[in-house]
Design a protein around this motif. Structure first.
Motif, PDB file in Angstrom:
ATOM      1  N   GLN A  63       0.834  -1.204   0.000  1.00 52.26           N
ATOM      2  CA  GLN A  63       0.000   0.000   0.000  1.00 52.26           C
ATOM      3  C   GLN A  63       0.870   1.257   0.000  1.00 52.26           C
ATOM      4  O   GLN A  63       0.604   2.207  -0.726  1.00 52.26           O
ATOM      5  CB  GLN A  63      -0.917  -0.005   1.219  1.00 52.26           C
ATOM      6  CG  GLN A  63      -1.817   1.215   1.327  1.00 52.26           C
ATOM      7  CD  GLN A  63      -2.606   1.208   2.611  1.00 52.26           C
ATOM      8  OE1 GLN A  63      -2.076   0.946   3.692  1.00 52.26           O
ATOM      9  NE2 GLN A  63      -3.906   1.491   2.502  1.00 52.26           N
ATOM     10  N   LYS A 120      -7.226  -3.141  -1.223  1.00 51.47           N
ATOM     11  CA  LYS A 120      -7.435  -1.771  -0.738  1.00 51.47           C
ATOM     12  C   LYS A 120      -8.635  -1.711   0.202  1.00 51.47           C
ATOM     13  O   LYS A 120      -8.570  -1.066   1.260  1.00 51.47           O
ATOM     14  CB  LYS A 120      -7.655  -0.815  -1.911  1.00 51.47           C
ATOM     15  CG  LYS A 120      -6.424  -0.594  -2.755  1.00 51.47           C
ATOM     16  CD  LYS A 120      -6.765   0.248  -3.982  1.00 51.47           C
ATOM     17  CE  LYS A 120      -5.596   0.286  -4.939  1.00 51.47           C
ATOM     18  NZ  LYS A 120      -5.947   0.967  -6.195  1.00 51.47           N
ATOM     19  N   LYS A 124      -8.642  -0.741   4.223  1.00 48.06           N
ATOM     20  CA  LYS A 124      -9.515   0.337   4.709  1.00 48.06           C
ATOM     21  C   LYS A 124     -10.397  -0.174   5.855  1.00 48.06           C
ATOM     22  O   LYS A 124     -10.563   0.508   6.869  1.00 48.06           O
ATOM     23  CB  LYS A 124     -10.368   0.876   3.563  1.00 48.06           C
ATOM     24  CG  LYS A 124     -11.205   2.067   3.934  1.00 48.06           C
ATOM     25  CD  LYS A 124     -11.943   2.622   2.732  1.00 48.06           C
ATOM     26  CE  LYS A 124     -12.752   3.846   3.159  1.00 48.06           C
ATOM     27  NZ  LYS A 124     -13.441   4.454   2.034  1.00 48.06           N
ATOM     28  N   LYS A 125     -10.924  -1.372   5.690  1.00 53.18           N
ATOM     29  CA  LYS A 125     -11.778  -1.983   6.721  1.00 53.18           C
ATOM     30  C   LYS A 125     -10.993  -2.257   8.009  1.00 53.18           C
ATOM     31  O   LYS A 125     -11.541  -2.154   9.111  1.00 53.18           O
ATOM     32  CB  LYS A 125     -12.352  -3.294   6.162  1.00 53.18           C
ATOM     33  CG  LYS A 125     -13.260  -4.039   7.082  1.00 53.18           C
ATOM     34  CD  LYS A 125     -13.762  -5.308   6.394  1.00 53.18           C
ATOM     35  CE  LYS A 125     -14.687  -6.089   7.273  1.00 53.18           C
ATOM     36  NZ  LYS A 125     -15.202  -7.296   6.602  1.00 53.18           N
ATOM     37  N   ARG A 127      -8.268  -0.627   9.144  1.00 52.37           N
ATOM     38  CA  ARG A 127      -7.567   0.532   9.714  1.00 52.37           C
ATOM     39  C   ARG A 127      -7.985   0.819  11.152  1.00 52.37           C
ATOM     40  O   ARG A 127      -7.152   0.852  12.055  1.00 52.37           O
ATOM     41  CB  ARG A 127      -7.768   1.758   8.843  1.00 52.37           C
ATOM     42  CG  ARG A 127      -6.924   2.932   9.290  1.00 52.37           C
ATOM     43  CD  ARG A 127      -7.083   4.136   8.364  1.00 52.37           C
ATOM     44  NE  ARG A 127      -6.193   5.192   8.751  1.00 52.37           N
ATOM     45  CZ  ARG A 127      -6.406   6.008   9.778  1.00 52.37           C
ATOM     46  NH1 ARG A 127      -7.483   5.873  10.514  1.00 52.37           N
ATOM     47  NH2 ARG A 127      -5.541   6.962  10.084  1.00 52.37           N
TER      48      ARG A 127
END
Length: 163
Positions: A63, A120, A124-125, A127
């Motif tokens: 990332q 991605k 995001k989930k 974080r």
């Protein structure tokens, strides 16, 4: 009273009758014990998402490389726990649809790893829950102690050993 409540030191925690051979030994074993206890919780956490700690680490490194991607050598350097078989980790992430390999357009011999949309979305989930677990495990120490721990551990890793 002895035997009740939380142990007051590592020797008591592990039932060691005699002291350690040195403070350096005690500090090292304390570090190893702490890593073992904390990482168990991470293993359970990541298992819910079909990942290992190392796979998550690879995803974060990929990332950070952005859209251009990254090849395996810098991934190895960026790993939190050293795993020389990054190719195997990447293979598993490819099979899970979280990363993809692409040939570099400028040099077709170079294979770059990039995140897929699924990768991605997963990062995001994860974080907020990842940050929450960090806070749960260590946040009670406060900023000053955490900064001290980080500085001391960095110093320990970068010590100049005399031959």
């Amino acid at each position: 009273m002895e035997g009740e409540g939380r142990p007051s030191n590592l020797a008591e925690e592990i039932g060691k009758k005699r002291g350690f051979d040195s403070l350096a030994q005690e500090a090292f074993l304390n570090l190893a014990r702490t890593y073992s206890v904390l990482s168990r919780e991470w293993a359970v956490f990541f298992r819910e998402y079909g990942l290992t700690e190392q796979q998550y680490n690879v995803l974060r490194i990929v990332q950070g490389a952005g859209r251009t991607g990254i090849h395996c050598e810098p991934i190895v350097r960026g790993m939190m726990t050293i795993d020389p078989d990054v190719t195997r980790l990447v293979d598993r992430l490819v099979k899970q649809g979280l990363v993809q390999r692409q040939r570099c357009e400028r040099d077709r011999r170079v294979v770059l790893v990039t995140l897929t949309d699924e990768g991605k979305a997963l990062l995001k989930k994860l974080r907020r829950p990842v940050l929450a677990l960090h806070e749960k495990q260590l946040g009670h120490l406060g900023e000053r102690k955490l900064a001290t721990i980080s500085a001391l551990l960095f110093e320990a890793r970068h010590a100049d050993y005399e031959d």
